[in-house]
Design a protein around this motif. Sequence first.
Motif, PDB file in Angstrom:
ATOM      1  N   THR B 146       0.874  -1.491  -0.278  1.00  7.53           N
ATOM      2  CA  THR B 146      -0.316   0.274  -0.118  1.00  7.53           C
ATOM      3  C   THR B 146       0.969   0.926  -0.014  1.00  7.53           C
ATOM      4  O   THR B 146       0.309   2.440  -0.673  1.00  7.53           O
ATOM      5  CB  THR B 146      -1.056  -0.277   1.502  1.00  7.53           C
ATOM      6  OG1 THR B 146      -0.477  -0.237   2.269  1.00  7.53           O
ATOM      7  CG2 THR B 146      -1.658  -0.799   1.101  1.00  7.53           C
ATOM      8  N   LEU B 147       2.636   1.096   0.108  1.00  9.52           N
ATOM      9  CA  LEU B 147       3.651   2.370   0.625  1.00  9.52           C
ATOM     10  C   LEU B 147       3.179   2.276  -0.828  1.00  9.52           C
ATOM     11  O   LEU B 147       4.798   2.205  -1.457  1.00  9.52           O
ATOM     12  CB  LEU B 147       4.526   1.976   1.650  1.00  9.52           C
ATOM     13  CG  LEU B 147       3.680   2.013   2.499  1.00  9.52           C
ATOM     14  CD1 LEU B 147       4.988   1.191   3.404  1.00  9.52           C
ATOM     15  CD2 LEU B 147       2.973   3.094   3.214  1.00  9.52           C
ATOM     16  N   TRP B 153       7.995  -2.340  -3.589  1.00 13.08           N
ATOM     17  CA  TRP B 153       6.859  -2.087  -3.217  1.00 13.08           C
ATOM     18  C   TRP B 153       5.072  -2.635  -4.064  1.00 13.08           C
ATOM     19  O   TRP B 153       4.256  -3.403  -3.699  1.00 13.08           O
ATOM     20  CB  TRP B 153       6.842  -1.520  -1.974  1.00 13.08           C
ATOM     21  CG  TRP B 153       8.021  -1.839  -0.891  1.00 13.08           C
ATOM     22  CD1 TRP B 153       8.264  -2.622  -1.497  1.00 13.08           C
ATOM     23  CD2 TRP B 153       8.038  -1.021  -0.030  1.00 13.08           C
ATOM     24  NE1 TRP B 153       9.837  -2.750  -0.219  1.00 13.08           N
ATOM     25  CE2 TRP B 153      10.050  -1.559   0.109  1.00 13.08           C
ATOM     26  CE3 TRP B 153       7.691  -0.534   1.008  1.00 13.08           C
ATOM     27  CZ2 TRP B 153      10.525  -0.489   1.511  1.00 13.08           C
ATOM     28  CZ3 TRP B 153       8.202   0.113   2.465  1.00 13.08           C
ATOM     29  CH2 TRP B 153       9.628  -0.318   2.300  1.00 13.08           C
ATOM     30  N   ALA B 154       4.696  -1.549  -4.199  1.00 13.84           N
ATOM     31  CA  ALA B 154       3.419  -1.206  -4.695  1.00 13.84           C
ATOM     32  C   ALA B 154       3.151  -2.267  -5.826  1.00 13.84           C
ATOM     33  O   ALA B 154       2.956  -1.606  -6.679  1.00 13.84           O
ATOM     34  CB  ALA B 154       3.059   0.088  -4.991  1.00 13.84           C
ATOM     35  N   PRO B 156       0.162  -5.828  -6.365  1.00 13.48           N
ATOM     36  CA  PRO B 156      -0.659  -6.455  -5.638  1.00 13.48           C
ATOM     37  C   PRO B 156       0.295  -8.167  -5.959  1.00 13.48           C
ATOM     38  O   PRO B 156       0.272  -9.386  -4.762  1.00 13.48           O
ATOM     39  CB  PRO B 156      -1.281  -6.737  -6.649  1.00 13.48           C
ATOM     40  CG  PRO B 156      -1.386  -5.603  -8.129  1.00 13.48           C
ATOM     41  CD  PRO B 156      -0.395  -5.063  -7.698  1.00 13.48           C
ATOM     42  N   ALA B 157       1.416  -8.409  -6.480  1.00 12.75           N
ATOM     43  CA  ALA B 157       2.343  -9.391  -6.634  1.00 12.75           C
ATOM     44  C   ALA B 157       3.054  -9.344  -5.123  1.00 12.75           C
ATOM     45  O   ALA B 157       3.481 -10.785  -4.750  1.00 12.75           O
ATOM     46  CB  ALA B 157       3.418  -9.893  -7.563  1.00 12.75           C
ATOM     47  N   LEU B 158       3.464  -8.532  -4.269  1.00 16.86           N
ATOM     48  CA  LEU B 158       4.242  -8.452  -3.046  1.00 16.86           C
ATOM     49  C   LEU B 158       3.168  -9.629  -1.944  1.00 16.86           C
ATOM     50  O   LEU B 158       3.511 -10.182  -1.423  1.00 16.86           O
ATOM     51  CB  LEU B 158       4.232  -7.110  -3.054  1.00 16.86           C
ATOM     52  CG  LEU B 158       5.441  -6.964  -1.860  1.00 16.86           C
ATOM     53  CD1 LEU B 158       7.403  -7.259  -2.532  1.00 16.86           C
ATOM     54  CD2 LEU B 158       5.643  -6.384  -1.027  1.00 16.86           C
ATOM     55  N   PRO B 159       1.839  -8.742  -1.960  1.00 15.08           N
ATOM     56  CA  PRO B 159       1.043  -9.696  -1.079  1.00 15.08           C
ATOM     57  C   PRO B 159       0.891 -10.764  -1.115  1.00 15.08           C
ATOM     58  O   PRO B 159       0.543 -11.830   0.318  1.00 15.08           O
ATOM     59  CB  PRO B 159      -0.089  -8.699  -1.079  1.00 15.08           C
ATOM     60  CG  PRO B 159       0.156  -7.895  -1.378  1.00 15.08           C
ATOM     61  CD  PRO B 159       1.209  -7.991  -2.357  1.00 15.08           C
ATOM     62  N   LEU B 285      13.925 -13.142   1.207  1.00 14.91           N
ATOM     63  CA  LEU B 285      12.740 -12.050   0.825  1.00 14.91           C
ATOM     64  C   LEU B 285      12.567 -11.035   1.370  1.00 14.91           C
ATOM     65  O   LEU B 285      12.267  -9.853   0.280  1.00 14.91           O
ATOM     66  CB  LEU B 285      12.175 -13.610   0.440  1.00 14.91           C
ATOM     67  CG  LEU B 285      10.442 -12.861   0.350  1.00 14.91           C
ATOM     68  CD1 LEU B 285      11.287 -12.343  -1.482  1.00 14.91           C
ATOM     69  CD2 LEU B 285       9.062 -13.261  -0.064  1.00 14.91           C
ATOM     70  N   ARG B 286      12.170 -11.136   2.782  1.00  8.13           N
ATOM     71  CA  ARG B 286      11.436 -10.186   3.457  1.00  8.13           C
ATOM     72  C   ARG B 286      13.377  -8.807   3.253  1.00  8.13           C
ATOM     73  O   ARG B 286      13.068  -8.219   2.945  1.00  8.13           O
ATOM     74  CB  ARG B 286      11.310  -9.776   4.796  1.00  8.13           C
ATOM     75  CG  ARG B 286       9.880 -10.570   4.942  1.00  8.13           C
ATOM     76  CD  ARG B 286       9.823 -11.750   4.548  1.00  8.13           C
ATOM     77  NE  ARG B 286       8.631 -12.676   4.490  1.00  8.13           N
ATOM     78  CZ  ARG B 286       8.548 -13.656   4.269  1.00  8.13           C
ATOM     79  NH1 ARG B 286       8.778 -14.449   3.572  1.00  8.13           N
ATOM     80  NH2 ARG B 286       6.697 -13.883   4.612  1.00  8.13           N
ATOM     81  N   TYR B 287      14.338  -9.230   3.705  1.00  9.47           N
ATOM     82  CA  TYR B 287      15.182  -8.652   3.391  1.00  9.47           C
ATOM     83  C   TYR B 287      15.710  -7.715   2.162  1.00  9.47           C
ATOM     84  O   TYR B 287      15.533  -6.661   2.040  1.00  9.47           O
ATOM     85  CB  TYR B 287      16.537  -9.274   3.900  1.00  9.47           C
ATOM     86  CG  TYR B 287      17.634  -8.343   3.847  1.00  9.47           C
ATOM     87  CD1 TYR B 287      18.269  -7.834   4.583  1.00  9.47           C
ATOM     88  CD2 TYR B 287      18.566  -9.170   2.636  1.00  9.47           C
ATOM     89  CE1 TYR B 287      19.829  -6.814   4.049  1.00  9.47           C
ATOM     90  CE2 TYR B 287      20.151  -7.219   2.681  1.00  9.47           C
ATOM     91  CZ  TYR B 287      20.534  -6.837   3.467  1.00  9.47           C
ATOM     92  OH  TYR B 287      21.645  -6.177   3.153  1.00  9.47           O
ATOM     93  N   LEU B 288      15.396  -8.433   1.558  1.00  9.58           N
ATOM     94  CA  LEU B 288      16.006  -8.197   0.029  1.00  9.58           C
ATOM     95  C   LEU B 288      14.988  -7.141  -0.741  1.00  9.58           C
ATOM     96  O   LEU B 288      14.377  -6.057  -1.051  1.00  9.58           O
ATOM     97  CB  LEU B 288      15.897  -9.034  -1.145  1.00  9.58           C
ATOM     98  CG  LEU B 288      16.782 -10.353  -1.689  1.00  9.58           C
ATOM     99  CD1 LEU B 288      16.950 -11.123  -2.204  1.00  9.58           C
ATOM    100  CD2 LEU B 288      18.494  -9.113  -1.567  1.00  9.58           C
ATOM    101  N   CYS B 289      13.112  -7.568   0.047  1.00  6.69           N
ATOM    102  CA  CYS B 289      11.968  -6.076  -0.229  1.00  6.69           C
ATOM    103  C   CYS B 289      12.173  -5.252   0.400  1.00  6.69           C
ATOM    104  O   CYS B 289      11.814  -4.068   0.051  1.00  6.69           O
ATOM    105  CB  CYS B 289      10.218  -7.380  -0.064  1.00  6.69           C
ATOM    106  SG  CYS B 289      10.721  -8.549  -1.464  1.00  6.69           S
TER     107      CYS B 289
END
Lengths: 193, 326
Positions: B146-147, B153-154, B156-159, B285-289
């Motif tokens: 949503t940011l 980040w923005a 829909p694939a991320l969630p 994955l979280r780190y990279l994102c």
Amino acid sequence: MTRYVMVVDQSRCIGCQSCTVACRTWNDLPLDIIYNPVVSEGTKGTFPEVYRTWTPTQCMHCANPECVPCCPTGASQQDDDGTVWVDYAKCMGCKVCVNACPYGMRDVSHVVPRFDQYVRKCTFCRDRRAADPAAEPYCVATCHQRARVFGDIDDPNSEVSKLINTTHTERLFTELGTDPQIYYIPEMGGGAR
Amino acid sequence: MKHHYWEAPIVIYLFLGGLGGGIFFLASVFDLIVAPGAGPLFFAPVFFALAALALGCFFLVFELGQPPVFWRVFTTKTAIIKWGAVLLTVAMICGFVWWASYLPLLGWQWAAGLAGLLAPVRSLMIGLAGVAGFGIMVYTGVMLSTLKAHAFWATPALPVLFTVSALSTACAAIALSLGGAVDAAGLGLLVEELIREIVHEVDIVLVIAEIVVLLVMVLSFYGAGNVTAQKVAARWVRGRTAPLFWGGMVGGGLLLPLALYLAGAGTAASEVVAPILVLCGGLLLRYLCVYSDERAPIPGEERYYERLKSSDTRFMTAWKQGENKY
């Protein structure tokens, strides 16, 4: 209804950074926080046809701000007159609003104690206007070139209304749907309609 | 340009939140639907889920500018972070009640009275924890997506990616800890083996799905994203982040565990090494994102901050170290 906006005339700005210094002074900002940097892409063109433009920036006080609804504590707020501000007493420093702002105009100081950090941003000098309703933001009052003009866009006789209605103005990142309320009169092509 | 404000604690929080939420979700699915009565087998996994969520919340609070007033997160209705905090609270309370109802499994007879009291609400508690856990898995990705200031980040694939990854890491954690507190025998052992097999198969599907979603997201940004997203994707695909992405994330965190799952079924490589690699991949994955937080600059902004940094480094350093010489 009052709706405050700012018009920035880039053809008048000479990049002196007076507004930046004035803002830092009025708001007593920590060393690593700048509310209104005046940026430039440097010299453009080919000699001897060269020019340089300055872009005074600050919070865009968007009509549809990204930074307000995402705040989990209600610290990030918008007044009826459009001013977006942070209630420091409610902020817990989660920095989600800092990440939400597409203009990068919110910041958290890192030179204050680690566990006493909160989000800061331009408030169109809300405190100054509260003390004197006729007062302008300090950056506007300081600008000796009259490059920054502040006023009520809903008042057809205000200077900002006249400028916006008679001059070509541009706004930053309108494609994001934030409806920013800082209107730029570009250095080139800002002539009267 | 970099718009970097969230540090490693947020990375760990997003990973542990997804992991804990995923374990709760899967535990509820197995305990209520797939293998009713298999609750004791999930005693250890649910303990790890509780620990993961508690640790994640600690890191989240630690990252705040003002940790002592973290409770303010519950004070508004609109913010997605508030709903994340509510889901975390519900999952942890319900999960803890469910877990406490099985405490006698540890041989703690003093807890038998409490367990007897809580036993009637076990199904309700694990059900609520499962729903909240599912919410947490989705929320970690939705919060970032949503940011929209951050082009990478923005999407829909991320969630979707974070949810699949959370489920996958939860499968891995369950594979490592299933039946940890019980000495299963007879029918119990059969059920444990059955669940282990299902989790194994499900994780294979999830790892494949994660590879597909990850590559679709990154390569579509690389090929057709806006300027900012394309720049980040280029960094992932062939830039500074490429060794971590291809070698660590895709290779070590997805393809290698997939190969071990498929080729080494029944061996330690499949039952221990592969799940550990999946967990490491989830964290990476979280780190990279989180560290792909570039936003589109205002024209001239990068130049401004680059100059500010290079000319004022000594001044700023002296100030930050508390010397205040100026």
